[in-house]
Motif scaffolding. Structure first.
Motif, PDB file in Angstrom:
ATOM      1  N   UNK A 135       0.811  -1.219   0.000  1.00  0.00           N
ATOM      2  CA  UNK A 135       0.000   0.000   0.000  1.00  0.00           C
ATOM      3  C   UNK A 135       0.846   1.272   0.000  1.00  0.00           C
ATOM      4  N   UNK A 136       1.881   1.293   0.815  1.00  0.00           N
ATOM      5  CA  UNK A 136       2.699   2.493   0.977  1.00  0.00           C
ATOM      6  C   UNK A 136       3.606   2.751  -0.228  1.00  0.00           C
ATOM      7  N   UNK A 137       3.587   3.978  -0.708  1.00  0.00           N
ATOM      8  CA  UNK A 137       4.450   4.367  -1.837  1.00  0.00           C
ATOM      9  C   UNK A 137       5.921   4.289  -1.440  1.00  0.00           C
ATOM     10  N   UNK A 139       0.829  11.925   2.179  1.00  0.00           N
ATOM     11  CA  UNK A 139       1.872  12.900   1.841  1.00  0.00           C
ATOM     12  C   UNK A 139       3.171  12.251   1.373  1.00  0.00           C
ATOM     13  N   UNK A 140       3.164  10.917   1.232  1.00  0.00           N
ATOM     14  CA  UNK A 140       4.385  10.232   0.770  1.00  0.00           C
ATOM     15  C   UNK A 140       4.480  10.243  -0.755  1.00  0.00           C
ATOM     16  N   UNK A 141       3.466  10.761  -1.418  1.00  0.00           N
ATOM     17  CA  UNK A 141       3.451  10.775  -2.887  1.00  0.00           C
ATOM     18  C   UNK A 141       2.202  10.092  -3.392  1.00  0.00           C
ATOM     19  N   UNK A 172      -1.261  12.704   7.730  1.00  0.00           N
ATOM     20  CA  UNK A 172      -0.720  11.850   6.673  1.00  0.00           C
ATOM     21  C   UNK A 172      -1.058  10.383   6.895  1.00  0.00           C
ATOM     22  N   UNK A 173      -1.648   9.772   5.869  1.00  0.00           N
ATOM     23  CA  UNK A 173      -1.965   8.342   5.877  1.00  0.00           C
ATOM     24  C   UNK A 173      -2.245   7.919   4.451  1.00  0.00           C
ATOM     25  N   UNK A 174      -2.149   6.610   4.157  1.00  0.00           N
ATOM     26  CA  UNK A 174      -2.398   6.176   2.787  1.00  0.00           C
ATOM     27  C   UNK A 174      -3.859   6.419   2.418  1.00  0.00           C
ATOM     28  N   UNK A 176      -8.611  12.852   0.961  1.00  0.00           N
ATOM     29  CA  UNK A 176      -8.322  12.525  -0.431  1.00  0.00           C
ATOM     30  C   UNK A 176      -8.236  11.011  -0.504  1.00  0.00           C
ATOM     31  N   UNK A 177      -9.076  10.395  -1.323  1.00  0.00           N
ATOM     32  CA  UNK A 177      -9.097   8.936  -1.387  1.00  0.00           C
ATOM     33  C   UNK A 177      -9.471   8.462  -2.780  1.00  0.00           C
TER      34      UNK A 177
END
Length: 340
Positions: A77-79, A147-149, A174-176, A193-194
Protein backbone atom coordinates in the motif's frame (compact mmCIF):
# COMPACT_ATOMS: atom_id res chain seq x y z
CA UNK A 1 58.10 -48.02 -30.20
CA UNK A 2 55.46 -49.03 -32.76
CA UNK A 3 51.70 -48.33 -32.45
CA UNK A 4 49.15 -50.70 -33.90
CA UNK A 5 46.75 -49.08 -36.43
CA UNK A 6 43.72 -50.38 -34.52
CA UNK A 7 45.06 -48.87 -31.30
CA UNK A 8 45.65 -45.55 -33.07
CA UNK A 9 42.09 -45.64 -34.41
CA UNK A 10 40.67 -46.40 -30.95
CA UNK A 11 42.62 -43.55 -29.40
CA UNK A 12 41.27 -41.17 -32.04
CA UNK A 13 37.69 -42.27 -31.40
CA UNK A 14 38.12 -41.89 -27.65
CA UNK A 15 39.50 -38.38 -28.07
CA UNK A 16 36.64 -37.48 -30.44
CA UNK A 17 34.06 -38.77 -27.96
CA UNK A 18 35.63 -36.76 -25.10
CA UNK A 19 35.45 -33.59 -27.20
CA UNK A 20 31.85 -34.27 -28.25
CA UNK A 21 30.71 -34.92 -24.67
CA UNK A 22 32.48 -31.76 -23.55
CA UNK A 23 30.58 -29.69 -26.11
CA UNK A 24 27.35 -31.45 -25.16
CA UNK A 25 27.92 -30.65 -21.50
CA UNK A 26 28.51 -26.95 -22.26
CA UNK A 27 25.35 -26.88 -24.41
CA UNK A 28 23.22 -28.52 -21.73
CA UNK A 29 24.62 -26.25 -19.02
CA UNK A 30 23.93 -23.10 -21.05
CA UNK A 31 20.43 -24.34 -21.79
CA UNK A 32 19.85 -24.95 -18.09
CA UNK A 33 21.08 -21.43 -17.34
CA UNK A 34 18.67 -19.91 -19.86
CA UNK A 35 15.77 -21.94 -18.48
CA UNK A 36 16.69 -21.00 -14.93
CA UNK A 37 16.72 -17.35 -15.95
CA UNK A 38 13.30 -17.56 -17.62
CA UNK A 39 11.86 -19.38 -14.58
CA UNK A 40 12.92 -16.59 -12.22
CA UNK A 41 9.97 -14.88 -10.55
CA UNK A 42 9.40 -11.25 -11.46
CA UNK A 43 7.76 -9.42 -8.58
CA UNK A 44 5.48 -6.47 -9.26
CA UNK A 45 3.84 -4.48 -6.46
CA UNK A 46 0.65 -2.46 -6.43
CA UNK A 47 -1.77 -0.91 -3.95
CA UNK A 48 -5.54 -1.46 -3.63
CA UNK A 49 -6.59 0.56 -6.66
CA UNK A 50 -9.23 -0.73 -9.08
CA UNK A 51 -7.09 -0.01 -12.13
CA UNK A 52 -4.43 -2.50 -11.03
CA UNK A 53 -6.60 -5.59 -10.68
CA UNK A 54 -6.13 -6.73 -14.31
CA UNK A 55 -2.54 -7.50 -13.22
CA UNK A 56 -3.92 -9.93 -10.63
CA UNK A 57 -6.22 -11.37 -13.28
CA UNK A 58 -3.24 -11.95 -15.59
CA UNK A 59 -1.37 -13.72 -12.79
CA UNK A 60 -4.37 -15.86 -11.82
CA UNK A 61 -5.13 -16.92 -15.40
CA UNK A 62 -1.48 -17.57 -16.29
CA UNK A 63 -1.41 -14.92 -19.02
CA UNK A 64 2.12 -13.80 -18.10
CA UNK A 65 3.33 -17.40 -18.26
CA UNK A 66 1.76 -17.69 -21.72
CA UNK A 67 4.46 -15.28 -22.83
CA UNK A 68 7.34 -16.92 -20.98
CA UNK A 69 7.51 -14.85 -17.80
CA UNK A 70 6.66 -15.90 -14.24
CA UNK A 71 5.09 -12.87 -12.50
CA UNK A 72 4.09 -12.60 -8.86
CA UNK A 73 1.85 -9.68 -7.89
CA UNK A 74 2.49 -8.30 -4.39
CA UNK A 75 0.28 -5.98 -2.35
CA UNK A 76 2.18 -2.97 -1.02
CA UNK A 77 0.00 0.00 0.00
CA UNK A 78 2.70 2.49 0.98
CA UNK A 79 4.45 4.37 -1.84
CA UNK A 80 7.62 4.69 0.23
CA UNK A 81 7.61 0.95 0.98
CA UNK A 82 7.29 -0.01 -2.70
CA UNK A 83 10.00 2.48 -3.60
CA UNK A 84 12.34 1.00 -0.96
CA UNK A 85 11.55 -2.53 -2.14
CA UNK A 86 12.38 -1.62 -5.75
CA UNK A 87 15.61 0.11 -4.74
CA UNK A 88 16.65 -2.96 -2.72
CA UNK A 89 15.84 -5.35 -5.58
CA UNK A 90 13.10 -7.11 -3.59
CA UNK A 91 10.68 -6.32 -6.40
CA UNK A 92 11.37 -5.59 -10.07
CA UNK A 93 8.44 -3.33 -10.80
CA UNK A 94 5.68 -1.21 -9.34
CA UNK A 95 2.27 -0.27 -10.68
CA UNK A 96 1.48 3.19 -9.39
CA UNK A 97 0.58 6.67 -10.53
CA UNK A 98 2.80 8.27 -13.14
CA UNK A 99 3.60 11.16 -10.81
CA UNK A 100 4.86 8.72 -8.14
CA UNK A 101 7.35 7.19 -10.55
CA UNK A 102 8.38 10.73 -11.57
CA UNK A 103 9.06 11.56 -7.92
CA UNK A 104 11.01 8.32 -7.46
CA UNK A 105 13.14 9.07 -10.54
CA UNK A 106 13.79 12.61 -9.28
CA UNK A 107 15.15 11.13 -6.04
CA UNK A 108 17.61 8.99 -8.01
CA UNK A 109 15.76 5.68 -8.32
CA UNK A 110 16.61 3.96 -11.62
CA UNK A 111 13.16 3.27 -13.00
CA UNK A 112 11.43 3.50 -16.37
CA UNK A 113 7.75 3.65 -17.27
CA UNK A 114 7.13 0.96 -19.91
CA UNK A 115 3.32 0.65 -19.91
CA UNK A 116 0.32 2.89 -19.27
CA UNK A 117 -2.33 1.07 -17.22
CA UNK A 118 -5.25 3.41 -16.74
CA UNK A 119 -6.46 6.94 -16.24
CA UNK A 120 -8.89 8.06 -13.57
CA UNK A 121 -12.12 9.71 -14.69
CA UNK A 122 -13.94 9.92 -11.38
CA UNK A 123 -12.36 7.17 -9.29
CA UNK A 124 -10.19 9.57 -7.25
CA UNK A 125 -11.62 12.39 -5.25
CA UNK A 126 -12.01 14.65 -2.26
CA UNK A 127 -14.69 13.77 0.28
CA UNK A 128 -15.75 16.22 2.95
CA UNK A 129 -18.36 17.05 5.55
CA UNK A 130 -21.54 18.64 4.20
CA UNK A 131 -20.36 22.16 5.07
CA UNK A 132 -17.35 21.77 2.73
CA UNK A 133 -18.74 22.81 -0.64
CA UNK A 134 -15.52 23.46 -2.57
CA UNK A 135 -11.76 22.96 -2.42
CA UNK A 136 -11.33 26.46 -0.96
CA UNK A 137 -13.50 25.46 2.02
CA UNK A 138 -10.67 23.18 3.21
CA UNK A 139 -8.94 26.18 4.77
CA UNK A 140 -8.56 25.53 8.51
CA UNK A 141 -9.99 22.00 8.23
CA UNK A 142 -8.42 18.64 9.12
CA UNK A 143 -7.62 16.70 5.94
CA UNK A 144 -6.47 13.07 5.65
CA UNK A 145 -3.93 12.82 2.84
CA UNK A 146 -1.10 10.54 1.75
CA UNK A 147 1.87 12.90 1.84
CA UNK A 148 4.38 10.23 0.77
CA UNK A 149 3.45 10.78 -2.89
CA UNK A 150 1.03 9.11 -5.23
CA UNK A 151 -1.99 10.18 -7.24
CA UNK A 152 -3.91 11.72 -4.34
CA UNK A 153 -1.00 13.88 -3.21
CA UNK A 154 -0.12 14.89 -6.76
CA UNK A 155 -3.70 15.88 -7.55
CA UNK A 156 -4.09 17.66 -4.20
CA UNK A 157 -0.99 19.77 -4.89
CA UNK A 158 -2.23 20.40 -8.41
CA UNK A 159 -5.51 21.75 -6.95
CA UNK A 160 -3.62 23.79 -4.34
CA UNK A 161 -1.77 25.60 -7.10
CA UNK A 162 -4.97 26.13 -9.10
CA UNK A 163 -6.67 27.68 -6.05
CA UNK A 164 -3.63 29.72 -4.92
CA UNK A 165 -3.50 27.83 -1.63
CA UNK A 166 -0.77 26.13 0.39
CA UNK A 167 -0.64 22.92 2.42
CA UNK A 168 -0.17 24.92 5.62
CA UNK A 169 -3.64 26.46 5.10
CA UNK A 170 -5.12 23.27 6.60
CA UNK A 171 -4.22 20.65 9.18
CA UNK A 172 -2.98 17.58 7.30
CA UNK A 173 -2.94 14.09 8.78
CA UNK A 174 -0.72 11.85 6.67
CA UNK A 175 -1.97 8.34 5.88
CA UNK A 176 -2.40 6.18 2.79
CA UNK A 177 -5.47 6.82 0.63
CA UNK A 178 -7.36 3.74 1.85
CA UNK A 179 -6.81 4.72 5.49
CA UNK A 180 -7.81 8.32 4.64
CA UNK A 181 -11.18 7.14 3.35
CA UNK A 182 -11.65 4.99 6.43
CA UNK A 183 -10.74 7.90 8.73
CA UNK A 184 -13.38 10.09 7.09
CA UNK A 185 -16.09 7.41 7.30
CA UNK A 186 -15.37 7.01 11.02
CA UNK A 187 -15.60 10.80 11.54
CA UNK A 188 -11.97 11.35 12.56
CA UNK A 189 -11.26 14.05 9.93
CA UNK A 190 -13.19 16.81 8.14
CA UNK A 191 -12.11 15.75 4.66
CA UNK A 192 -10.01 13.14 2.88
CA UNK A 193 -8.32 12.53 -0.43
CA UNK A 194 -9.10 8.94 -1.39
CA UNK A 195 -10.00 6.57 -4.21
CA UNK A 196 -12.37 3.75 -5.04
CA UNK A 197 -13.79 1.78 -3.39
CA UNK A 198 -13.37 4.18 -0.44
CA UNK A 199 -14.63 7.16 -2.41
CA UNK A 200 -18.12 5.67 -2.72
CA UNK A 201 -18.12 4.46 0.90
CA UNK A 202 -17.11 7.89 2.19
CA UNK A 203 -19.56 9.72 -0.08
CA UNK A 204 -22.43 7.57 1.18
CA UNK A 205 -22.10 8.69 4.81
CA UNK A 206 -24.90 10.85 6.29
CA UNK A 207 -22.65 13.77 7.16
CA UNK A 208 -20.47 13.71 4.06
CA UNK A 209 -20.36 13.92 0.29
CA UNK A 210 -17.95 13.87 -2.64
CA UNK A 211 -16.71 17.45 -2.93
CA UNK A 212 -14.97 16.84 -6.26
CA UNK A 213 -13.55 13.96 -8.27
CA UNK A 214 -10.98 13.39 -10.99
CA UNK A 215 -13.77 13.99 -13.53
CA UNK A 216 -13.02 17.68 -13.07
CA UNK A 217 -9.42 17.28 -14.32
CA UNK A 218 -9.31 14.41 -16.85
CA UNK A 219 -5.92 13.07 -17.92
CA UNK A 220 -4.06 14.34 -14.85
CA UNK A 221 -4.15 11.10 -12.85
CA UNK A 222 -2.59 8.32 -14.95
CA UNK A 223 -1.19 5.00 -13.73
CA UNK A 224 1.82 3.29 -15.23
CA UNK A 225 3.98 0.22 -14.77
CA UNK A 226 7.49 1.23 -13.80
CA UNK A 227 10.26 -1.36 -13.99
CA UNK A 228 13.80 -1.31 -12.67
CA UNK A 229 16.14 0.00 -15.37
CA UNK A 230 18.63 -2.80 -14.72
CA UNK A 231 15.86 -5.41 -15.06
CA UNK A 232 14.76 -3.90 -18.37
CA UNK A 233 18.30 -4.05 -19.76
CA UNK A 234 18.86 -7.65 -18.66
CA UNK A 235 15.41 -9.04 -19.50
CA UNK A 236 13.85 -7.28 -22.52
CA UNK A 237 11.88 -10.38 -23.56
CA UNK A 238 10.33 -10.64 -20.09
CA UNK A 239 9.31 -6.98 -20.31
CA UNK A 240 7.47 -7.73 -23.55
CA UNK A 241 5.86 -10.76 -21.91
CA UNK A 242 4.56 -8.67 -19.02
CA UNK A 243 3.03 -6.11 -21.38
CA UNK A 244 1.45 -8.83 -23.54
CA UNK A 245 0.05 -10.45 -20.40
CA UNK A 246 -1.63 -7.15 -19.49
CA UNK A 247 -3.13 -6.85 -22.97
CA UNK A 248 -4.42 -10.43 -22.77
CA UNK A 249 -6.07 -9.70 -19.41
CA UNK A 250 -7.92 -6.72 -20.89
CA UNK A 251 -9.08 -8.84 -23.83
CA UNK A 252 -10.28 -11.53 -21.40
CA UNK A 253 -12.27 -8.93 -19.47
CA UNK A 254 -14.18 -8.18 -22.66
CA UNK A 255 -14.68 -11.75 -23.84
CA UNK A 256 -15.35 -13.31 -20.39
CA UNK A 257 -16.52 -10.45 -18.15
CA UNK A 258 -18.36 -12.62 -15.63
CA UNK A 259 -15.34 -14.83 -14.94
CA UNK A 260 -12.90 -11.90 -15.04
CA UNK A 261 -14.73 -9.71 -12.54
CA UNK A 262 -15.36 -12.71 -10.27
CA UNK A 263 -11.59 -13.21 -10.01
CA UNK A 264 -10.76 -9.52 -9.55
CA UNK A 265 -13.54 -8.93 -7.03
CA UNK A 266 -11.87 -11.36 -4.62
CA UNK A 267 -8.80 -9.12 -4.61
CA UNK A 268 -10.84 -5.91 -4.39
CA UNK A 269 -13.10 -7.20 -1.61
CA UNK A 270 -16.27 -5.92 -3.26
CA UNK A 271 -19.04 -7.57 -5.29
CA UNK A 272 -18.25 -8.34 -8.96
CA UNK A 273 -21.17 -6.24 -10.20
CA UNK A 274 -20.06 -3.20 -8.20
CA UNK A 275 -16.43 -3.62 -9.26
CA UNK A 276 -17.45 -3.88 -12.91
CA UNK A 277 -19.51 -0.70 -12.62
CA UNK A 278 -16.60 1.22 -11.07
CA UNK A 279 -14.02 -0.08 -13.54
CA UNK A 280 -16.16 0.62 -16.60
CA UNK A 281 -17.42 4.07 -15.59
CA UNK A 282 -14.73 5.66 -13.40
CA UNK A 283 -11.47 4.62 -15.05
CA UNK A 284 -10.25 3.96 -18.55
CA UNK A 285 -7.91 0.98 -19.01
CA UNK A 286 -5.12 1.40 -21.57
CA UNK A 287 -4.90 -1.35 -24.20
CA UNK A 288 -2.37 -1.74 -27.01
CA UNK A 289 -3.85 1.04 -29.14
CA UNK A 290 -4.11 3.49 -26.23
CA UNK A 291 -0.52 2.77 -25.15
CA UNK A 292 0.89 3.46 -28.59
CA UNK A 293 -1.01 6.75 -28.63
CA UNK A 294 -0.06 7.71 -25.06
CA UNK A 295 3.66 7.01 -25.49
CA UNK A 296 3.94 8.20 -29.07
CA UNK A 297 7.23 7.95 -30.93
CA UNK A 298 10.66 9.53 -30.71
CA UNK A 299 9.63 12.11 -33.31
CA UNK A 300 6.05 12.59 -32.13
CA UNK A 301 6.03 12.23 -28.35
CA UNK A 302 2.80 11.25 -26.61
CA UNK A 303 0.99 12.74 -23.63
CA UNK A 304 3.03 10.74 -21.11
CA UNK A 305 5.91 13.19 -21.58
CA UNK A 306 3.64 16.19 -20.94
CA UNK A 307 2.13 14.80 -17.71
CA UNK A 308 5.55 13.63 -16.50
CA UNK A 309 6.92 17.12 -17.00
CA UNK A 310 3.96 18.68 -15.14
CA UNK A 311 4.56 16.26 -12.25
CA UNK A 312 8.30 16.90 -12.21
CA UNK A 313 7.83 20.66 -12.09
CA UNK A 314 5.11 20.44 -9.45
CA UNK A 315 7.13 18.21 -7.12
CA UNK A 316 10.13 20.54 -7.52
CA UNK A 317 8.31 23.86 -7.07
CA UNK A 318 6.38 22.54 -4.06
CA UNK A 319 9.75 21.49 -2.56
CA UNK A 320 8.73 17.85 -2.26
CA UNK A 321 11.65 16.98 -4.52
CA UNK A 322 15.11 18.54 -4.51
CA UNK A 323 15.61 17.88 -8.21
CA UNK A 324 13.65 17.49 -11.41
CA UNK A 325 13.29 14.11 -13.07
CA UNK A 326 14.79 13.44 -16.49
CA UNK A 327 11.53 12.74 -18.29
CA UNK A 328 13.24 11.29 -21.37
CA UNK A 329 15.23 8.79 -19.31
CA UNK A 330 12.19 7.88 -17.23
CA UNK A 331 10.00 7.16 -20.26
CA UNK A 332 10.69 4.03 -22.34
CA UNK A 333 8.35 3.73 -25.38
CA UNK A 334 10.39 0.89 -26.96
CA UNK A 335 8.28 -2.04 -25.85
CA UNK A 336 4.74 -0.77 -26.44
CA UNK A 337 5.81 0.29 -29.93
CA UNK A 338 7.56 -3.02 -30.66
CA UNK A 339 4.45 -5.12 -29.91
CA UNK A 340 2.35 -5.39 -33.08
Amino acid sequence: MTINLNEEKNMFLKTLLVVLFSFLGVFLFSNMSVNASSDKTVKIAHSSWIGFYPLDLAEEKGFFKDYGVNVQIKDIESKSDSKSALAAGKIQGVATSLDTNVLSAASGLKIQNVLALDTSKGADGLVGKNNIKSFKNLKGKTVALDTTGGASYFWFNYMLQKNNMKLKDMKVESMDSGAAGSAFVSGKVDAAMTWQPWLSKAGATKNGHIVMSSKSSPGIIVDTLGLSTSFIKKHPQEVKGIIKGWYKALAYMKSNPKAAYAIMSKKAGIAPKKLKNEMTTQIKLYDKKENKKYFGTAKNKGNIYKISKIASNLWYTSKISNAKANVNELTNPTFVNAIK
